[in-house]
Design a protein around this motif. Structure first.
Motif, PDB file in Angstrom:
ATOM      1  N   HIS A   1       0.921  -1.134  -0.011  1.00  0.00           N
ATOM      2  CA  HIS A   1      -0.149   0.050  -0.012  1.00  0.00           C
ATOM      3  C   HIS A   1       0.987   1.071  -0.048  1.00  0.00           C
ATOM      4  CE1 HIS A   1      -3.597   2.205   0.276  1.00  0.00           C
ATOM      5  NE2 HIS A   1      -3.099   2.800   1.513  1.00  0.00           N
ATOM      6  N   VAL A   2       0.623   2.077  -0.812  1.00  0.00           N
ATOM      7  CA  VAL A   2       1.280   3.440  -0.989  1.00  0.00           C
ATOM      8  C   VAL A   2       0.725   4.704  -0.447  1.00  0.00           C
ATOM      9  CG1 VAL A   2       2.444   5.106  -2.674  1.00  0.00           C
ATOM     10  CG2 VAL A   2       2.623   2.392  -3.197  1.00  0.00           C
ATOM     11  N   GLN A   3       1.196   5.564   0.155  1.00  0.00           N
ATOM     12  CA  GLN A   3       0.668   6.625   0.865  1.00  0.00           C
ATOM     13  C   GLN A   3       1.473   7.998   0.359  1.00  0.00           C
ATOM     14  OE1 GLN A   3       1.115   5.802   5.268  1.00  0.00           O
ATOM     15  NE2 GLN A   3      -1.316   5.304   5.144  1.00  0.00           N
ATOM     16  N   LEU A   4       0.817   8.802  -0.189  1.00  0.00           N
ATOM     17  CA  LEU A   4       1.245  10.046  -0.859  1.00  0.00           C
ATOM     18  C   LEU A   4       0.738  11.377  -0.135  1.00  0.00           C
ATOM     19  CD1 LEU A   4       0.802   8.807  -4.380  1.00  0.00           C
ATOM     20  CD2 LEU A   4       3.104   8.541  -3.112  1.00  0.00           C
ATOM     21  N   VAL A   5       1.486  12.281   0.341  1.00  0.00           N
ATOM     22  CA  VAL A   5       0.988  13.339   0.966  1.00  0.00           C
ATOM     23  C   VAL A   5       1.614  14.663   0.535  1.00  0.00           C
ATOM     24  CG1 VAL A   5       0.125  14.600   3.045  1.00  0.00           C
ATOM     25  CG2 VAL A   5       0.281  12.134   2.957  1.00  0.00           C
ATOM     26  N   GLU A   6       0.933  15.558  -0.288  1.00  0.00           N
ATOM     27  CA  GLU A   6       1.216  16.723  -0.888  1.00  0.00           C
ATOM     28  C   GLU A   6       1.120  17.818  -0.044  1.00  0.00           C
ATOM     29  OE1 GLU A   6      -1.443  14.401  -4.048  1.00  0.00           O
ATOM     30  OE2 GLU A   6      -1.486  14.984  -2.015  1.00  0.00           O
ATOM     31  N   SER A   7       1.961  18.933  -0.527  1.00  0.00           N
ATOM     32  CA  SER A   7       1.808  20.343   0.307  1.00  0.00           C
ATOM     33  C   SER A   7       2.543  21.286  -0.546  1.00  0.00           C
ATOM     34  CB  SER A   7       2.610  20.254   1.694  1.00  0.00           C
ATOM     35  OG  SER A   7       4.065  19.915   1.515  1.00  0.00           O
ATOM     36  N   GLY A   8       2.393  22.574  -0.390  1.00  0.00           N
ATOM     37  CA  GLY A   8       2.978  23.527  -1.110  1.00  0.00           C
ATOM     38  C   GLY A   8       2.272  24.224  -2.050  1.00  0.00           C
ATOM     39  N   GLY A   9       0.909  23.964  -2.323  1.00  0.00           N
ATOM     40  CA  GLY A   9       0.095  24.678  -3.021  1.00  0.00           C
ATOM     41  C   GLY A   9      -0.382  25.986  -2.770  1.00  0.00           C
ATOM     42  N   GLY A  10      -0.844  26.659  -3.704  1.00  0.00           N
ATOM     43  CA  GLY A  10      -1.190  28.307  -3.055  1.00  0.00           C
ATOM     44  C   GLY A  10      -1.761  29.015  -4.232  1.00  0.00           C
ATOM     45  N   SER A  11      -1.953  30.299  -4.116  1.00  0.00           N
ATOM     46  CA  SER A  11      -2.289  31.207  -5.099  1.00  0.00           C
ATOM     47  C   SER A  11      -1.117  32.018  -5.543  1.00  0.00           C
ATOM     48  CB  SER A  11      -3.631  32.081  -4.702  1.00  0.00           C
ATOM     49  OG  SER A  11      -4.694  31.198  -4.323  1.00  0.00           O
ATOM     50  N   VAL A  12      -0.747  32.367  -6.861  1.00  0.00           N
ATOM     51  CA  VAL A  12       0.254  33.238  -7.355  1.00  0.00           C
ATOM     52  C   VAL A  12      -0.199  34.152  -8.300  1.00  0.00           C
ATOM     53  CG1 VAL A  12       1.994  32.050  -6.222  1.00  0.00           C
ATOM     54  CG2 VAL A  12       1.292  31.299  -8.615  1.00  0.00           C
ATOM     55  N   GLN A  13       0.675  34.942  -8.880  1.00  0.00           N
ATOM     56  CA  GLN A  13       0.246  35.720 -10.103  1.00  0.00           C
ATOM     57  C   GLN A  13       1.190  35.075 -10.934  1.00  0.00           C
ATOM     58  OE1 GLN A  13       1.239  39.840  -8.939  1.00  0.00           O
ATOM     59  NE2 GLN A  13      -1.042  40.137  -8.362  1.00  0.00           N
ATOM     60  N   THR A  14       0.696  35.533 -12.228  1.00  0.00           N
ATOM     61  CA  THR A  14       1.245  35.124 -13.540  1.00  0.00           C
ATOM     62  C   THR A  14       2.792  35.512 -13.395  1.00  0.00           C
ATOM     63  OG1 THR A  14      -0.725  35.275 -14.818  1.00  0.00           O
ATOM     64  CG2 THR A  14       1.267  35.209 -15.867  1.00  0.00           C
ATOM     65  N   GLY A  15       3.539  34.361 -13.851  1.00  0.00           N
ATOM     66  CA  GLY A  15       5.029  34.723 -13.432  1.00  0.00           C
ATOM     67  C   GLY A  15       5.805  34.274 -12.157  1.00  0.00           C
ATOM     68  N   GLY A  16       4.814  33.956 -11.362  1.00  0.00           N
ATOM     69  CA  GLY A  16       5.332  33.574 -10.011  1.00  0.00           C
ATOM     70  C   GLY A  16       5.783  32.268  -9.817  1.00  0.00           C
TER      71      GLY A  16
END
Length: 125
Positions: A1-16
């Protein structure tokens, strides 16, 4: 069984820039091809970037030169550095453990099979 936990998303402006991280755990994690997929509202899931056991990277054409996939030794943490972000990059991004790595052609034309995390939202405006 594999577990994957993401982080680091968000909102940015174009070019960010944003950096996504994925913590990996589970049985035989080294047997999978690790990478990132994404799904925009109203669209199908698409493969974005993968890295094989030799460190070779595969990217879909629309992110080449802007996104960089990497992993720490022993493959327990996966990253996706995203620079020069565009509105069309807006999507839910999923860490992925696929049964095999896509070819240069398959990364754009196929969705892949395997395991995915819960996802992290990236919004570019």
């Amino acid at each position: 069984h594999v577990q994957l936990v993401e982080s680091g998303g968000g909102s940015v402006q174009t070019g960010g820039s944003l950096r996504l991280s994925c913590e990996l755990s589970g049985d035989r994690i080294v047997n999978y091809c690790m990478g990132w997929t994404r799904q925009a509202p109203g669209k199908g899931r698409e493969q974005v970037a993968f890295i094989d056991s030799d460190g070779k990277t595969i990217y879909r054409d629309t992110v080449k030169g802007r996104f960089t996939i990497s992993q720490e030794a022993r493959k327990f943490t996966l990253y996706l550095q995203m620079d020069n972000l565009k509105p069309e990059d807006t999507a839910m991004y999923y860490c992925a453990a696929h049964y095999r790595c896509p070819t240069e052609a398959e990364v754009t034309t196929q969705t892949g099979l395997g395991y995915w995390g819960q996802g992290t939202q990236v919004t570019v405006s």
